[in-house]
Design an enzyme around this catalytic site. Sequence first.
Site, PDB file in Angstrom:
ATOM      1  N   ASP A  15       0.816  -1.220   0.000  1.00  0.00           N
ATOM      2  CA  ASP A  15       0.000   0.000   0.000  1.00  0.00           C
ATOM      3  C   ASP A  15       0.852   1.274   0.000  1.00  0.00           C
ATOM      4  OD1 ASP A  15      -2.289  -1.727   0.297  1.00  0.00           O
ATOM      5  OD2 ASP A  15      -1.712  -1.928   2.387  1.00  0.00           O
ATOM      6  N   GLU A  16       1.939   1.266  -0.744  1.00  0.00           N
ATOM      7  CA  GLU A  16       2.830   2.440  -0.786  1.00  0.00           C
ATOM      8  C   GLU A  16       2.413   3.474  -1.829  1.00  0.00           C
ATOM      9  OE1 GLU A  16       4.065  -0.692  -1.138  1.00  0.00           O
ATOM     10  OE2 GLU A  16       5.333  -1.078   0.594  1.00  0.00           O
ATOM     11  N   GLY A  19       1.008   2.419  -7.849  1.00  0.00           N
ATOM     12  CA  GLY A  19       0.270   2.523  -9.117  1.00  0.00           C
ATOM     13  C   GLY A  19       0.432   3.886  -9.764  1.00  0.00           C
ATOM     14  N   ASN A  45      -4.934 -10.399  -5.286  1.00  0.00           N
ATOM     15  CA  ASN A  45      -4.660  -9.844  -3.946  1.00  0.00           C
ATOM     16  C   ASN A  45      -4.166  -8.405  -4.010  1.00  0.00           C
ATOM     17  OD1 ASN A  45      -2.326 -10.809  -5.189  1.00  0.00           O
ATOM     18  ND2 ASN A  45      -1.381 -11.582  -3.336  1.00  0.00           N
ATOM     19  N   ALA A  46      -3.712  -7.963  -5.181  1.00  0.00           N
ATOM     20  CA  ALA A  46      -3.245  -6.576  -5.337  1.00  0.00           C
ATOM     21  C   ALA A  46      -4.448  -5.683  -5.629  1.00  0.00           C
ATOM     22  CB  ALA A  46      -2.251  -6.495  -6.479  1.00  0.00           C
ATOM     23  N   GLY A  47      -4.228  -4.383  -5.632  1.00  0.00           N
ATOM     24  CA  GLY A  47      -5.374  -3.537  -5.967  1.00  0.00           C
ATOM     25  C   GLY A  47      -5.003  -2.099  -6.208  1.00  0.00           C
ATOM     26  N   HIS A  48      -5.597  -1.516  -7.236  1.00  0.00           N
ATOM     27  CA  HIS A  48      -5.524  -0.072  -7.431  1.00  0.00           C
ATOM     28  C   HIS A  48      -6.816   0.369  -8.109  1.00  0.00           C
ATOM     29  CE1 HIS A  48      -4.197  -0.404 -11.778  1.00  0.00           C
ATOM     30  NE2 HIS A  48      -3.958  -1.603 -11.321  1.00  0.00           N
ATOM     31  N   ARG A 150       3.888 -29.641  -7.800  1.00  0.00           N
ATOM     32  CA  ARG A 150       3.976 -30.170  -9.175  1.00  0.00           C
ATOM     33  C   ARG A 150       2.630 -30.499  -9.816  1.00  0.00           C
ATOM     34  NH1 ARG A 150       8.372 -32.523  -6.444  1.00  0.00           N
ATOM     35  NH2 ARG A 150       7.097 -34.318  -5.933  1.00  0.00           N
TER      36      ARG A 150
HETATM   37  P1  IMP Z   1      -2.313 -13.342   0.242  1.00  0.00           P
HETATM   38  O1  IMP Z   1      -1.443 -12.541  -0.675  1.00  0.00           O
HETATM   39  O2  IMP Z   1      -3.764 -13.238  -0.080  1.00  0.00           O
HETATM   40  O3  IMP Z   1      -1.834 -14.751   0.407  1.00  0.00           O
HETATM   41  O4  IMP Z   1      -2.182 -12.657   1.685  1.00  0.00           O
HETATM   42  C1  IMP Z   1      -1.015 -12.804   2.466  1.00  0.00           C
HETATM   43  C2  IMP Z   1      -0.698 -11.563   3.262  1.00  0.00           C
HETATM   44  O5  IMP Z   1      -0.261 -10.529   2.402  1.00  0.00           O
HETATM   45  C3  IMP Z   1      -1.876 -10.990   4.046  1.00  0.00           C
HETATM   46  O6  IMP Z   1      -1.390 -10.537   5.291  1.00  0.00           O
HETATM   47  C4  IMP Z   1      -2.350  -9.826   3.197  1.00  0.00           C
HETATM   48  O7  IMP Z   1      -2.975  -8.843   3.982  1.00  0.00           O
HETATM   49  C5  IMP Z   1      -1.033  -9.351   2.618  1.00  0.00           C
HETATM   50  N1  IMP Z   1      -1.195  -8.689   1.314  1.00  0.00           N
HETATM   51  C6  IMP Z   1      -1.336  -9.275   0.111  1.00  0.00           C
HETATM   52  N2  IMP Z   1      -1.428  -8.360  -0.855  1.00  0.00           N
HETATM   53  C7  IMP Z   1      -1.325  -7.147  -0.254  1.00  0.00           C
HETATM   54  C8  IMP Z   1      -1.295  -5.808  -0.757  1.00  0.00           C
HETATM   55  O8  IMP Z   1      -1.398  -5.546  -1.975  1.00  0.00           O
HETATM   56  N3  IMP Z   1      -1.161  -4.814   0.203  1.00  0.00           N
HETATM   57  C9  IMP Z   1      -1.009  -5.089   1.538  1.00  0.00           C
HETATM   58  N4  IMP Z   1      -1.026  -6.335   2.018  1.00  0.00           N
HETATM   59  C10 IMP Z   1      -1.182  -7.362   1.149  1.00  0.00           C
END
Ligand code: IMP
Length: 447
Positions: A15-16, A19, A45-48, A150
């Site tokens: 979250d820095e 993007g 898991n990422a987001g913008h 695998r």
């Molecule tokens: P996963 O990536 O869903 O396996 O989550 C593993 C850990 O990484 C968790 O603690 C999430 O909150 C953290 N995490 C994953 N992606 C982000 C991100 O883009 N920003 C902040 N934390 C993240």
Amino acid sequence: MRKNTAAFCGGAYGDEGKGRIVDWYVNKFARKGPVVVFRDNGGANAGHTVEVGDTRIALHQLPSGVMIEGVKLLLGKGMVIHPGDLIQEIESVEKATGKSLSKRIKIDELAVLTLDTHRAFETVLKNWQKGGSGSTGRGISPAYADVLLRHPVRVRDIVPFHTNSIAAHYQLYQSLISGLGQDLSSTRVVTAAGEMMPVGSEKEFIQRLRTQAKKLNIFVTNLVPLLIKYWQDEQLGIVCEKAQAIGLDARWGVYPDVTASDTTFAGIQAATEGAFNIDEITLRAAVIKATYMSSVGARQLPTHMTGALANQIRRDADEYGATTKRPRDIAYLDLPAIRFFIKVGGVKQLILTHMDIIYDQPLKICVDYKLNGKSVSYRPDQVYLNKVTPVFQNLKPWKRAEIQAAQSKKDLPFAAKHYVEFLEKELHIKIPMITTGPKREQTILLS
Ligand code: IMP
């Protein structure tokens, strides 16, 4: 060095505000010629967020630069792709812009798939882990675990569609989940819209995936020969956008709040099979917040901040989870941790965001750790980090209004310039850019 290249990663715990920096460089290169943006790791898991008129679209798998006409978006083989969510992202961008993305996206046929089976397994496993392991619930780690075990499902298993492999995959996850006392078909998983839906029977799962595969078909290719060609054409701008951050890497972060992909620059070399030589990438920058850190999850940072200042930062910098709205933990900037992330991440430059999060009081940052009276480094181990004592130094603050109004390097308040030089010296690294406020134009190039 390869001309017109830049790569960016998160330099702390996520979250820095990466993007926006990626967009800035994509725009810069796009003014001179064609550009590709390559993403090598992570998944939904990422987001913008991007804005089209009044519409805000949350993007998770498409890289930044999607809104810049003509820019090609390349999803590499180190990613874990959720087909249903990706289609939803593509369709929402196409709907909002009225323009087709069919010629702009390429997905490596060797990219790994993360499916509803993985999301279900992650949910069930989380219960078994009892309060442990936070995850975004997007099935990221089970999909990467499939690779190590695998038996990954790859894009080319659904384009063209291999019914038998997909059925075998469903049955494996059914066994794993029933071994933990649950039922796969009725386990509810998150959809792109944020709703919870049951995975459904094997037949329903296969049918859904088959429909999605037909839609993704046009984007799928063997990406590596293309990457080799792109690298050779030095007029083409190449921007690599990494997901997550070095402090979230399973090797360099602190359990349980770690993700499964390679969040360092080495991941680019791996996902391009060496087609992109990371040593030749001109700008290889980690992005961090200038004056503090934020963190989500159970990890206890040595420089954890409490009280009025933490609340003030949280409010001023909107430090609440993008989807969950959970308040993020705030910490003083921890230079031992950043020094470590620079070293293990292959980082060559640092970019500072949020230079305007500054107050009329000394700026306190951690410059060292002490353990038993000795100076020690960061290590990715919570037990160890609980024992270290941070050593703080106070620096002179600058005025928020002054930095927000600065148009170029020469307008920067003296204390802000001094701070940048101080960090460069402490971290042995160049800082070529800072951001000085929430607006896109509040970006200052330093070198
Ligand atoms: P996963 O990536 O869903 O396996 O989550 C593993 C850990 O990484 C968790 O603690 C999430 O909150 C953290 N995490 C994953 N992606 C982000 C991100 O883009 N920003 C902040 N934390 C993240």
